[in-house]
Every structure is written in structure tokens, then in C-alpha cells.
Enzyme design. Structure first.
Site, PDB file in Angstrom:
ATOM      1  N   SER A  42       0.822  -1.210   0.000  1.00 43.09           N
ATOM      2  CA  SER A  42       0.000   0.000   0.000  1.00 43.09           C
ATOM      3  C   SER A  42       0.852   1.255   0.000  1.00 43.09           C
ATOM      4  CB  SER A  42      -0.945   0.022   1.201  1.00 43.09           C
ATOM      5  OG  SER A  42      -0.353   0.631   2.316  1.00 43.09           O
ATOM      6  N   ALA A  43       0.199   2.373  -0.285  1.00 46.75           N
ATOM      7  CA  ALA A  43       0.865   3.680  -0.274  1.00 46.75           C
ATOM      8  C   ALA A  43       1.317   4.064   1.121  1.00 46.75           C
ATOM      9  CB  ALA A  43      -0.100   4.743  -0.811  1.00 46.75           C
ATOM     10  N   LYS A  44       0.737   3.447   2.127  1.00 49.70           N
ATOM     11  CA  LYS A  44       1.035   3.812   3.508  1.00 49.70           C
ATOM     12  C   LYS A  44       2.461   3.454   3.930  1.00 49.70           C
ATOM     13  CE  LYS A  44      -3.199   5.260   4.378  1.00 49.70           C
ATOM     14  NZ  LYS A  44      -3.514   6.670   4.683  1.00 49.70           N
ATOM     15  N   ASP A  45       3.110   2.563   3.188  1.00 49.21           N
ATOM     16  CA  ASP A  45       4.495   2.228   3.528  1.00 49.21           C
ATOM     17  C   ASP A  45       5.373   3.477   3.534  1.00 49.21           C
ATOM     18  OD1 ASP A  45       3.589  -0.345   3.483  1.00 49.21           O
ATOM     19  OD2 ASP A  45       4.819  -1.015   1.815  1.00 49.21           O
ATOM     20  N   ALA A  48       4.772   5.605   6.637  1.00 48.04           N
ATOM     21  CA  ALA A  48       5.145   4.887   7.859  1.00 48.04           C
ATOM     22  C   ALA A  48       6.634   5.079   8.144  1.00 48.04           C
ATOM     23  CB  ALA A  48       4.816   3.407   7.716  1.00 48.04           C
TER      24      ALA A  48
END
Length: 453
Positions: A42-45, A48
Site C-alpha cells: 500500500s501507499a502507507k508504507d 510509515a
């Protein structure tokens, strides 16, 4: 030899993929920024890593600490990867509307998962916002990420994703479309692209039950807009500080059903297995098609992977239970198939009203057809019959023919549920299904409502 030091080195530089069949009604070139190629899918990596790095440099996060965050699943996965590499513990607080797959994946990578109810106010002590904040104050040596208000969230996309899109399109991008949740993705990318070319339009995809669209258009935070919704990863009942409304040109809202249907269509028509917010984004893109010209270059971002939704949007039973599968056309026989062998209960014209009331009570039914030697000649309805009875107890000994209403309409077993629903109204509370060979059954409003839930 070519290799990276650890899995975090594979984050970023995700591809742009041309969309074809699913956007064939749009003349512009439509490219998908497929963020599932990140190791956490996901783009959230991206954010994070950025949020943890910045917290370390600011002295907020130290060796041996516990990271605590409220997440819809994807941020938790990104945080888990960084926590593994850097040796932190991780507690993820997640709402119960998120898919089981997301929860299982978080546990698989070592996170402790705490599940909270969805249908509560943000400031309710049971909400995942409140629980994550409380845990951060109660847990010694912990750091609360707070992705909604943490500026490193949007900064990650300003520094990484925005420049990637600009370079991959050689600066030819004219529109950027993405679902909005914490606001970090749209705000970071939008800010970067606007600085490169102020003419680029930034469109946010919102969902019904969320406050973003109306707030952007009116400046009003309307609590009446807030209600539970199924779509995951986008929309909010709060205004995160990461949502920079000044870089967003507009929003369009997408229904839960359309989001789910288009999530499946992306996989079947483009071979791209992505998540629920991608379905919302594509449907929103199609709703905005009047804004795109043939020479435009439109980039839509796909946040996460479809594997996190196999028990939901990619499950026929789950879709069917919510009325999201349009291909099923219910007909009369479908509504009574579970009780088709049970005889139809009727009352004769010369029977007493008390007989009909007793028959309704014993059989737990609300409507009864009235018959004579010619067939169906009338009907009685529970509400009308009971109203008459309580106004005049003596009516119990009168014949049904004196109080009955007009007969229920008769339909064929192949009559569609749409036609049946139009026949049921205030004056007519049921229909009869002709099963042939002098066999009939009854369909009530309850049957229709149960079938479309």
C-alpha cells in the site's frame, strides 16, 4: 551485486499503468499509480517510514519503545514492517468494519491488534481514535503515531510520490484523482504538483457518510452527513490536520455499492488486483469525466492490494447479502422458495372475523386471502382487522364478507421483484403467486424487504 539492505529499501518507485477497458468512455489518457508494488502492498508504507524516521530524529521514539496507532489496516502494515526492521513493538487499534484479512495480516507481522466498534462517535471512549490515544498515555515508553495530524504523513508524499508522478508523466499530468482518508496522500502529492504547475487539478474521492465534500464546498462541518458506511480507507467523521483543502480543487462522492462493484471490475477488466478505495477512485473518475479533454493526462492512485478484501468485495456471498450483485434478478418464486410446500392459509367469506383473527395469531401472519366457491374474492389485513375489532368487539361475530377488502393481485411465478414491489402499497398489502395446478402462495411486503437487504 544489486540488492537493498532490508525490505524498506524496496519502498517507492511504483509503476504507472495505463487503464483501458474500464475507462473507455473517457477520451483522456488515464494512468494508475499502483502503490501495491510497495512491500506492504500500500501507499502507507511511504509515510510509515517517514513518520518513524522523523519521530526518532525529534527524540519522540527511542529504542525499546512501543509504537501505538489507530489504523484502517494499511498504515499498520507499513508501521509493522518498519517496527520489525528497527526493533519496536507495535499496537494497532482498528475498527470492526475493517476486513478480517487486514487484521490477520497485522497479527502475522507481529502487531498486537485491538478491535473497536465502528458505529460510535469519534470522542466516544470506545472509538479507535480514543482507544489509541488512551493506550499511548497508559503505556510506558510509547509513541502515538497519530497519522491524521502527523505532518510527516503528507510530507512523505510531497517528497516521494509527487515527484515520482511528475517525472513519470514528464510533467504532462493535468489531473490527479485519489481517495481521501487521513489526507496525507492527496495533500502531499497535490502540494508538490501545484508547485510544479498550478493548472493541475486535484480531485478528492469521498464516500457517503463522510464530511469532506460538503466541508470543502461550504466550510460547514455537518454532523448530519455522518453515518456508518462500508467503504474502507476513505472518508472521515473528523477533519484531520493532514487534509489541506487549499490544494484540492473538488470532491465527488461514491456510494458503497459502486465502490465495491468497481473494485471487482478493475480486477476483471484490467487485471489489477487492488482494494476498495481503488474502486471508489475509478467510479469517481468516471463521474468526473466531463472535466477531462482528449489531450489530458489523468493519474489516479490505487492505494492497496485486493488480497485484503477477499472476504468482502471479492466474495459473492458478501456482495449478495448487501444487494451489490446486480446480475441476480429475483422473481416471485425466489421470494417463497423456502416455504413453497406450506399450504396457503385462507378464510372463507361466511367465516367469522374471530376465525380470521385466530388464524393470524396461530400462524403468525398479517394477511389472509378470502375465498368462496368462485375463488379469491377478497382479503383481510391484520392492521385493518384489529382496528375494527378494538373499535367494536361485536365485529368478531360478523362474517368476513362484511369487512373484507379487495382481493390481492395475482402474479406469475416468473414476475420480477420490481413489478411485485410496485403492486404492494398502502391499499394492497400483498400479492398472490399462481404456481399453477390451482396452487397459490402469498408474498408480503416483509418478503420483498427481506429479499433486497
Amino acid at each position: 551485486m544489486e540488492y537493498v539492505k532490508n525490505i524498506l529499501g524496496t519502498i517507492g518507485n511504483t509503476p504507472l499503468v495505463k487503464l483501458n477497458k474500464i475507462v473507455e468512455e473517457i477520451e483522456a489518457l488515464v494512468l494508475a499509480k499502483v502503490e501495491t508494488f510497495n512491500p506492504g502492498n500500500s501507499a502507507k508504507d511511504r509515510m510509515a517510514v517517514k513518520m518513524i524516521d522523523d519521530a526518532e530524529s525529534q527524540g519522540l521514539l527511542k529504542p525499546g519503545y512501543t509504537i501505538i496507532e489507530g489504523t484502517s489496516g494499511n498504515t499498520g502494515m507499513g508501521l509493522a514492517l518498519v517496527a520489525i526492521i528497527k526493533g519496536y513493538k507495535l499496537i494497532c487499534v482498528i475498527s470492526d468494519k475493517q476486513s478480517k484479512e487486514k487484521m490477520d495480516i497485522l497479527r502475522a507481522v507481529g502487531a498486537e491488534v485491538i478491535v473497536c466498534p465502528t458505529n460510535v462517535e469519534p470522542d466516544d471512549p470506545r472509538s479507535y481514535y480514543s482507544v489509541s490515544k488512551r493506550l499511548a498515555t497508559e503505556t510506558p515508553n510509547s509513541w502515538y503515531v497519530n497519522q491524521y495530524d502527523n505532518p510527516s504523513n503528507s510530507l512523505a508524499h510531497y517528497e516521494q510520490t509527487g515527484p515520482e508522478i511528475w517525472e513519470q508523466t514528464e510533467g504532462k499530468i493535468t489531473h490527479f484523482v485519489v481517495g481521501v482518508g487521513t489526507g496525507g496522500t492527496i495533500s502531499g502529492i497535490g502540494k508538490y504538483l501545484k508547485e510544479k504547475n498550478p493548472a493541475i487539478k486535484i480531485w478528492g474521492i469521498d464516500t457517503y457518510g463522510s464530511v469532506f465534500k460538503k466541508y470543502h464546498e461550504t466550510g460547514i462541518f455537518d454532523e448530519n452527513e455522518i453515518y456508518p458506511y462500508i467503504t474502507e480507507g476513505i472518508g472521515e467523521d473528523i477533519l484531520p490536520k493532514n487534509v489541506n483543502f487549499s490544494v484540492i480543487d473538488g470532491f465527488t462522492k461514491v456510494t458503497d455499492k459502486d465502490a465495491a462493484v468497481y473494485t471487482r471490475k478493475i480486477a476483471k477488466e484490467e487485471g489489477i488486483f487492488v482494494g476498495n478505495s481503488a474502486g471508489s477512485a475509478v467510479k469517481g473518475l468516471l463521474q468526473l469525466k466531463k472535466h477531462f479533454k482528449k489531450e489530458d493526462v489523468v493519474v489516479v492512485l490505487f492505494h492497496d492490494h485486493g488480497s485484503r478484501y477477499v472476504g468482502k468485495m471479492f466474495n459473492d456471498d458478501w456482495m449478495r447479502e448487501r444487494g451489490f450483485l446486480d446480475e441476480e434478478k429475483l422473481v416471485a418464486i425466489d421470494l417463497i422458495k423456502d416455504r413453497i410446500e406450506i399450504p396457503l392459509i385462507t378464510v372463507k367469506t361466511e367465516e367469522l372475523v374471530s376465525h380470521a383473527i385466530e388464524r393470524m395469531r396461530v400462524n403468525n401472519i398479517s394477511q389472509i386471502p378470502v375465498t368462496d366457491i368462485q375463488g379469491f374474492v377478497g382479503s383481510v389485513d391484520e392492521s385493518e382487522l384489529f382496528s375494527l375489532y378494538f373499535d367494536d368487539k361485536n365485529i368478531a361475530n360478523k362474517p368476513i364478507k362484511e369487512v373484507m377488502s379487495t382481493p390481492f393481485p395475482v402474479v406469475k411465478s416468473t414476475t420480477s421483484i420490481d413489478k411485485i414491489s410496485k403492486l404492494i402499497n398502502r391499499k394492497n398489502s400483498a400479492v398472490l403467486v399462481d404456481l399453477e395446478n390451482d396452487k397459490f402462495h402469498i408474498i408480503t411486503k416483509h418478503d420483498v424487504i427481506s429479499a433486497i437487504q
